[in-house]
Design a protein around this motif. Structure first.
Motif, mmCIF file in Angstrom:
data_model
loop_
_atom_site.group_PDB
_atom_site.id
_atom_site.type_symbol
_atom_site.label_atom_id
_atom_site.label_comp_id
_atom_site.label_asym_id
_atom_site.label_seq_id
_atom_site.Cartn_x
_atom_site.Cartn_y
_atom_site.Cartn_z
ATOM 1 N N TRP A 131 0.775 -1.316 0.001
ATOM 2 C CA TRP A 131 0.082 -0.105 -0.089
ATOM 3 C C TRP A 131 0.773 1.148 0.120
ATOM 4 C CZ3 TRP A 131 0.003 -3.025 4.508
ATOM 5 C CH2 TRP A 131 0.692 -2.597 5.701
ATOM 6 N N SER A 132 0.080 2.432 -0.236
ATOM 7 C CA SER A 132 0.846 3.700 -0.354
ATOM 8 C C SER A 132 0.198 4.440 1.137
ATOM 9 C CB SER A 132 0.574 4.369 -1.303
ATOM 10 O OG SER A 132 1.402 3.965 -2.567
ATOM 11 N N ASP A 133 0.936 5.178 1.884
ATOM 12 C CA ASP A 133 0.331 5.838 2.807
ATOM 13 C C ASP A 133 -0.773 6.614 2.337
ATOM 14 O OD1 ASP A 133 1.943 4.879 4.704
ATOM 15 O OD2 ASP A 133 3.463 6.518 4.863
ATOM 16 N N ILE A 134 -0.572 7.348 1.133
ATOM 17 C CA ILE A 134 -1.589 8.392 0.807
ATOM 18 C C ILE A 134 -1.505 8.309 -0.738
ATOM 19 C CG2 ILE A 134 -2.482 10.658 0.519
ATOM 20 C CD1 ILE A 134 -0.385 11.302 2.835
ATOM 21 N N THR A 135 -2.617 8.055 -1.275
ATOM 22 C CA THR A 135 -2.645 8.388 -2.824
ATOM 23 C C THR A 135 -3.421 9.444 -3.208
ATOM 24 O OG1 THR A 135 -2.436 5.820 -2.925
ATOM 25 C CG2 THR A 135 -3.548 7.150 -4.965
ATOM 26 N N VAL A 136 -3.110 10.450 -4.277
ATOM 27 C CA VAL A 136 -3.685 11.361 -4.694
ATOM 28 C C VAL A 136 -3.848 11.379 -6.158
ATOM 29 C CG1 VAL A 136 -3.517 14.145 -4.886
ATOM 30 C CG2 VAL A 136 -2.397 12.744 -2.858
ATOM 31 N N PHE A 137 -5.339 11.610 -6.483
ATOM 32 C CA PHE A 137 -5.467 11.615 -8.036
ATOM 33 C C PHE A 137 -6.765 12.792 -8.195
ATOM 34 C CE2 PHE A 137 -7.886 9.994 -11.524
ATOM 35 C CZ PHE A 137 -7.165 9.892 -12.586
ATOM 36 N N ASN A 138 -6.475 13.559 -9.176
ATOM 37 C CA ASN A 138 -7.390 14.537 -9.668
ATOM 38 C C ASN A 138 -7.985 15.463 -8.341
ATOM 39 O OD1 ASN A 138 -7.605 14.198 -12.266
ATOM 40 N ND2 ASN A 138 -9.574 13.112 -12.358
ATOM 41 N N GLY A 139 -6.943 16.010 -7.428
ATOM 42 C CA GLY A 139 -7.253 16.914 -6.498
ATOM 43 C C GLY A 139 -8.084 16.198 -5.211
ATOM 44 N N VAL A 140 -7.877 14.744 -5.275
ATOM 45 C CA VAL A 140 -8.642 14.057 -4.225
ATOM 46 C C VAL A 140 -7.692 13.146 -3.576
ATOM 47 C CG1 VAL A 140 -10.481 12.322 -3.746
ATOM 48 C CG2 VAL A 140 -10.803 14.185 -5.405
ATOM 49 N N ALA A 141 -7.452 13.141 -2.123
ATOM 50 C CA ALA A 141 -6.415 12.189 -1.341
ATOM 51 C C ALA A 141 -7.233 11.072 -0.671
ATOM 52 C CB ALA A 141 -5.714 13.014 -0.532
ATOM 53 N N TYR A 142 -6.654 9.856 -1.022
ATOM 54 C CA TYR A 142 -7.086 8.740 -0.264
ATOM 55 C C TYR A 142 -6.363 8.173 0.616
ATOM 56 C CZ TYR A 142 -9.834 8.920 -4.625
ATOM 57 O OH TYR A 142 -10.868 9.670 -5.473
ATOM 58 N N PHE A 143 -6.526 7.697 1.741
ATOM 59 C CA PHE A 143 -5.673 7.128 2.895
ATOM 60 C C PHE A 143 -6.368 6.309 3.847
ATOM 61 C CE2 PHE A 143 -6.513 11.422 4.558
ATOM 62 C CZ PHE A 143 -6.551 11.371 5.798
ATOM 63 N N VAL A 144 -5.723 5.634 4.692
ATOM 64 C CA VAL A 144 -6.362 4.792 5.638
ATOM 65 C C VAL A 144 -5.527 4.694 7.179
ATOM 66 C CG1 VAL A 144 -7.013 2.490 6.511
ATOM 67 C CG2 VAL A 144 -7.437 3.228 4.059
ATOM 68 N N ASP A 145 -6.129 4.962 8.133
ATOM 69 C CA ASP A 145 -5.306 5.159 9.464
ATOM 70 C C ASP A 145 -5.863 4.161 10.378
ATOM 71 O OD1 ASP A 145 -3.217 6.854 9.635
ATOM 72 O OD2 ASP A 145 -4.351 8.431 9.121
ATOM 73 N N VAL A 146 -5.034 3.821 11.303
ATOM 74 C CA VAL A 146 -5.438 3.025 12.357
ATOM 75 C C VAL A 146 -4.543 3.410 13.613
ATOM 76 C CG1 VAL A 146 -6.210 0.750 11.383
ATOM 77 C CG2 VAL A 146 -3.517 1.059 12.236
ATOM 78 N N ALA A 147 -4.851 3.437 14.915
ATOM 79 C CA ALA A 147 -4.079 3.848 15.990
ATOM 80 C C ALA A 147 -2.800 3.221 15.920
ATOM 81 C CB ALA A 147 -5.067 3.484 17.274
ATOM 82 N N ASP A 148 -1.827 4.070 16.490
ATOM 83 C CA ASP A 148 -0.318 3.530 16.901
ATOM 84 C C ASP A 148 -0.628 2.616 17.922
ATOM 85 O OD1 ASP A 148 0.886 4.821 14.763
ATOM 86 O OD2 ASP A 148 1.155 6.625 15.971
ATOM 87 N N ASP A 149 -1.168 3.107 19.085
ATOM 88 C CA ASP A 149 -1.220 2.170 20.118
ATOM 89 C C ASP A 149 -2.509 1.391 20.162
ATOM 90 O OD1 ASP A 149 -1.353 0.895 22.675
ATOM 91 O OD2 ASP A 149 -1.219 3.050 23.833
ATOM 92 N N ALA A 150 -2.336 0.141 19.747
ATOM 93 C CA ALA A 150 -3.741 -0.768 19.490
ATOM 94 C C ALA A 150 -4.256 -1.236 21.013
ATOM 95 C CB ALA A 150 -3.437 -2.160 18.691
ATOM 96 N N ASN A 151 -3.519 -0.789 22.117
ATOM 97 C CA ASN A 151 -3.853 -1.336 23.371
ATOM 98 C C ASN A 151 -4.735 -0.266 23.938
ATOM 99 O OD1 ASN A 151 -2.303 -3.738 23.549
ATOM 100 N ND2 ASN A 151 -0.650 -2.511 23.825
ATOM 101 N N ALA A 152 -4.728 0.936 23.449
ATOM 102 C CA ALA A 152 -5.869 1.851 23.869
ATOM 103 C C ALA A 152 -7.280 1.458 23.873
ATOM 104 C CB ALA A 152 -5.646 3.209 23.269
ATOM 105 N N ASP A 153 -8.177 2.144 24.570
ATOM 106 C CA ASP A 153 -9.669 1.770 24.452
ATOM 107 C C ASP A 153 -10.229 2.532 23.244
ATOM 108 O OD1 ASP A 153 -9.793 4.510 25.303
ATOM 109 O OD2 ASP A 153 -10.786 4.006 27.271
ATOM 110 N N MET A 154 -11.420 2.687 23.229
ATOM 111 C CA MET A 154 -11.916 3.231 21.639
ATOM 112 C C MET A 154 -11.533 4.522 21.666
ATOM 113 S SD MET A 154 -13.416 3.225 18.707
ATOM 114 C CE MET A 154 -14.203 1.758 18.366
#
Length: 116
Positions: free
Chosen positions: A12-35
């Protein structure tokens, strides 16, 4: 036609940009945290990602939220609502799923407008 891929890897790419639109996905760095903690981390990371492409949270077009337990929707919505600027909520879908890392409670896919 130019597609910009920021920090591409084999999967994957951290961010993909096309035609003035950015696409990206994130998750928490610390998966041990609560919601609440995972959402706060994830949204802070999203702000940093948006800044990398000259955008911000007021420019979100759409967000798909993947959540592992609907019992956490209240905490998710509390953090989400406090984070969004007034009158700039994007379209949104929230799906209950099983995530690749069982410690993750939430993953978000963002679509945002970027500066020309």
């Amino acid at each position: 036609m130019t597609i910009q891929r920021i920090n591409p890897s084999a999967r994957w790419s951290d961010i993909t940009v096309f035609n003035g639109v950015a696409y990206f996905v994130d998750v928490a760095d610390d998966a041990n945290a609560d919601m609440t903690g995972q959402m706060q981390q994830l949204l802070a990371q999203a702000e940093q990602t948006l800044a990398k492409v000259g955008s911000d949270k007021s420019q979100l077009i759409s967000v798909t939220i993947y959540i592992t337990d609907f019992a956490n929707v209240g905490a998710l919505n509390d953090v989400w609502s406090a984070w969004l600027p007034a009158d700039s909520a994007p379209s949104r879908a929230c799906l209950k799923v099983e995530l690749a890392n069982p410690a993750y409670l939430v993953e978000m896919a963002f679509v945002a407008a970027v500066a020309d």
